[in-house]
Design a protein around this motif. Structure first.
Motif, PDB file in Angstrom:
ATOM      1  N   SER A 131       0.844  -1.191   0.000  1.00  0.00           N
ATOM      2  CA  SER A 131       0.000   0.000   0.000  1.00  0.00           C
ATOM      3  C   SER A 131       0.884   1.247   0.000  1.00  0.00           C
ATOM      4  N   LYS A 132       0.273   2.396  -0.297  1.00  0.00           N
ATOM      5  CA  LYS A 132       1.041   3.644  -0.286  1.00  0.00           C
ATOM      6  C   LYS A 132       1.641   3.914   1.089  1.00  0.00           C
ATOM      7  N   ASN A 134       2.544   1.719   3.390  1.00  0.00           N
ATOM      8  CA  ASN A 134       3.670   0.841   3.675  1.00  0.00           C
ATOM      9  C   ASN A 134       4.868   1.156   2.791  1.00  0.00           C
TER      10      ASN A 134
END
Length: 296
Positions: A131-132, A134
């Motif tokens: 995800s963005k 992470n």
């Protein structure tokens, strides 16, 4: 101490930044604030040696910053700069090697930061699969793994949910205790305000205001008041009331002076209203006040 002395950068006739001077002590956070194009990223690139200033000098412990190795600084850019086909551990190791770190030390520190940021289970995942938020954490590890003394975060909260914003705030507190110098930019004023020691606000390359955040707030004459909502009262008719907001049964006023706040408090107490809070302006309100003055 980090010191920027009269830093300016011009692109032909276009002004990137003009006559910026500031000092930052160890263990403190300086927030660079301002809209897009105000000069924040230009300043960071000059600090990193990616841009040469048109004039001015940068000193660290009274020595020119160019005399120090690149490991002095850690940088997390606003835009994602990760190689999407690499696995997380490969990305971190690659950038750490570029800083001259040995693989054994890289592994020790990587394990520590993966655990601290709660992404150990993503170690063998490709960057593209994250995800963005992470991906942002991986960039954070890349910026910190070589243990820099000066850390630059350009819009670090982009892509983070509330839980991870809180995790980042805890990280900033930890880095301050480690006596790091932290420079950051953000549009999320409410999120960065609690841990900023000083702020610097830029507008089209010019410094509008700067200084210790608490002292700046105390110097402003305005105050914020909150109390239970009273039906039928138009507070904007009251002299000195600049703004009114009503929500969840409470009224919030922005007033021009502490004397106005004291007068309104007396009125409320005559009406048996004693649940009254008076506070200094928030960072967002501080900015609004300075920009309103500039507009007039």
């Amino acid at each position: 101490m980090l010191e920027l002395k009269n830093i300016s950068k011009y692109y032909d006739q276009h002004k990137g930044i003009a006559h910026l001077s500031v000092k930052v002590k160890k263990g403190s956070v300086l927030a660079f604030l301002g809209s897009n194009g105000s000069g924040k990223t230009t300043t960071f690139r000059i600090l990193l040696g990616l841009l040469k200033p048109s004039e001015g000098t940068i000193l660290y412990h009274k020595r020119a910053i160019r005399e120090y190795p690149s490991t002095l600084m850690g940088y997390m850019p606003e835009e994602r700069s990760l190689l999407r086909d690499l696995k997380v551990f490969e990305q971190i190791r690659y950038l750490a090697r570029l800083k001259g770190m040995e693989d054994a030390l890289i592994e020790v520190r990587m394990r520590k930061w993966l655990e601290e940021l709660g992404i150990t289970h993503y170690r063998n995942r490709r960057i593209a699969e994250l995800s963005k938020g992470n991906q942002q954490k991986v960039q954070l590890i890349c910026a910190l793994i070589h243990d820099p003394e000066i850390i630059i975060f350009d819009e670090p909260l982009n892509g983070l949910d509330l839980e991870n914003v809180q995790l980042f705030q805890a990280l900033i507190t930890y880095l301050k205790k480690q006596q790091k110098i932290i420079l950051l930019s953000s549009h999320q004023y409410e999120s960065v305000e609690p841990y900023c020691d000083s702020v610097l606000y830029l507008y089209h390359g010019d410094v509008i205001f700067q200084g210790d955040l608490l002292r700046l707030k105390q110097q402003r004459q305005g105050r914020i008041m909150q109390f239970p909502k009273q039906c039928g009262r138009n507070w904007l008719d009251q002299k000195g009331v600049l703004d009114v907001h009503e929500e969840n049964g409470y009224t919030t006023l922005r007033v021009d002076h502490e004397r106005t706040a004291a007068m309104i408090m007396k009125e409320l107490m005559r009406d048996d209203i004693y649940e009254i809070q008076v506070s200094l302006p928030s960072l967002r309100e501080l900015i609004r006040g300075y920009m309103d003055e500039r507009a007039h």
